[in-house]
Design an enzyme around this catalytic site. Structure first.
Site, PDB file in Angstrom:
ATOM      1  N   TYR A  53      49.180 -54.006 -39.416  1.00 59.39           N
ATOM      2  CA  TYR A  53      48.196 -53.050 -39.938  1.00 59.39           C
ATOM      3  C   TYR A  53      47.509 -52.291 -38.818  1.00 59.39           C
ATOM      4  O   TYR A  53      47.332 -52.819 -37.731  1.00 59.39           O
ATOM      5  CB  TYR A  53      47.132 -53.777 -40.759  1.00 59.39           C
ATOM      6  CG  TYR A  53      47.615 -54.328 -42.073  1.00 59.39           C
ATOM      7  CD1 TYR A  53      48.854 -53.986 -42.611  1.00 59.39           C
ATOM      8  CD2 TYR A  53      46.829 -55.230 -42.803  1.00 59.39           C
ATOM      9  CE1 TYR A  53      49.286 -54.509 -43.808  1.00 59.39           C
ATOM     10  CE2 TYR A  53      47.252 -55.763 -44.011  1.00 59.39           C
ATOM     11  CZ  TYR A  53      48.487 -55.396 -44.506  1.00 59.39           C
ATOM     12  OH  TYR A  53      48.911 -55.918 -45.699  1.00 59.39           O
ATOM     13  N   LEU A 237      45.894 -51.806 -57.881  1.00 59.35           N
ATOM     14  CA  LEU A 237      45.699 -50.453 -58.398  1.00 59.35           C
ATOM     15  C   LEU A 237      46.907 -49.546 -58.110  1.00 59.35           C
ATOM     16  O   LEU A 237      46.812 -48.326 -58.237  1.00 59.35           O
ATOM     17  CB  LEU A 237      44.425 -49.833 -57.805  1.00 59.35           C
ATOM     18  CG  LEU A 237      43.113 -50.489 -58.250  1.00 59.35           C
ATOM     19  CD1 LEU A 237      41.925 -49.863 -57.522  1.00 59.35           C
ATOM     20  CD2 LEU A 237      42.930 -50.381 -59.750  1.00 59.35           C
TER      21      LEU A 237
END
Length: 348
Positions: A53, A237
């Protein structure tokens, strides 16, 4: 916030886990610290990161997310109040900047990955260390069918697990987990742990949301339930698609518009858009935002150990956390299942 035990470990984690893959790309260090402060203030004790990341992955930013968390940990203190999870990247020819072009899940790479993550995080131990994706050929990241023609040399699970076991003995990691795994992979990890006397996986971090519910049939039954492996649901989501912001405005600012369109094509499939419209209409008809309904549904699933939420600002983070307090009616959950029956797993 409610806390649950992960697998057979002693880790007790909040219903919501703060995902951090935007830190260093869409969020500055100051933003990251503000999100971390707010999440802890709201009762979140679980933070998930990874050596690769932020996303999108780039040589210039790789490791920034862990570094931002590390500076926050040093500023905040009270490390033992938190459960910090990180991940080792599996092989990927397009990410040669992570431990070199030959990075994989062999013992030397596992040790190197843990050591560098510990340095960036400025901590002596990682509570949950996960294999981000397998070394072997397996359909993941939007690929849903196994192709034997893609078989390749890979590191045996036994070697990876053995290396992780040595790091557990050394106190550098406490518990282990997998991510983007298959039923066979989970079974093999459990078998190797039992036959070789190695650490047992506590978790599996896999895709799970209203448009991607394959976990319910491919992994839950007879595998994770019976083997006590907790699901850490990621992308609840669907990269922001289930907020309906892209349905309302196709040019809305977010991952699906700021990153290349072929980066995550599964979330822009026509069937995903159709399902999103139906879920959004259902949420709004019941006085909820689409994001609230999608997250409340995920939080309520009995087999989810924790739901990994991510945000690029505090308003989004507040809405995501607030959804943990929403109890959906039977009518709403039945309507969700009806949509799922019509448009089944389009985002898988």
């Amino acid at each position: 916030m409610e806390r649950k035990r992960l697998g057979r470990s002693d880790l007790m984690v909040s219903t919501a886990c703060l995902g951090t893959m935007t830190f260093g790309e869409q969020n500055t260090e100051l933003d990251a610290h503000a999100q971390l402060d707010y999440a802890v203030e709201r009762g979140i004790n679980f933070i998930d990161t990874a050596e690769m990341y932020p996303v999108m992955g780039r040589a210039e930013t790789q490791g920034s997310t862990e570094r931002f968390i590390g500076t926050w940990l040093q500023k905040r203190g009270r490390r033992d109040d938190l459960v910090i999870a990180s991940k080792i990247a599996g092989p990927n020819a397009n990410m040669a900047w992570i431990r070199g072009a030959s990075h994989d899940l062999d013992a030397a790479n596992v040790r190197a990955a843990v050591e560098t993550s510990l340095q960036r995080l400025q901590t002596d131990y990682i509570d949950l260390y996960q294999v981000h994706w397998p070394s072997r050929n397996v359909p993941i990241f939007g690929s849903n069918s196994f192709n034997p023609k893609r078989e390749r040399d890979s590191v045996p699970i036994e070697e990876t697990l053995g290396a992780l076991g040595e790091l557990v003995k050394a106190g550098k990691i406490r518990h282990i987990g997998v991510s983007n795994e298959s039923p066979w992979g989970v079974c093999e990890y459990v078998k190797q742990s039992e036959t070789q006397g190695l650490p047992r996986i506590a978790t599996i971090q896999n895709l799970y949301n209203l448009t991607a519910r394959a976990f319910e049939t491919t992994l839950l039954d007879e595998v994770c339930f019976r083997e006590d492996v907790s699901l850490l649901a990621y992308s609840p989501l669907a990269f922001g698609q289930l907020t309906a912001k892209y349905i309302d405005d196709p040019k809305a600012h977010g991952r699906l518009t700021i990153f290349p369109p072929n980066w995550s094509p599964r979330y822009v499939r026509p069937e995903v858009l159709a399902a999103t419209r139906d879920y959004a209409a259902l949420a709004r008809a019941n006085g909820l935002s689409p994001a609230q309904m999608a997250l409340a549904w995920c939080y309520s699933r009995w087999f989810v150990g924790s739901t990994i939420i991510g945000a690029t600002n505090l308003a989004q983070l507040k809405e995501n956390i607030d959804a943990a307090e929403i109890v959906l009616s039977r009518e709403v959950t039945d309507a969700i299942d009806a949509i799922h029956a019509r448009i089944t797993n389009p985002g898988q």
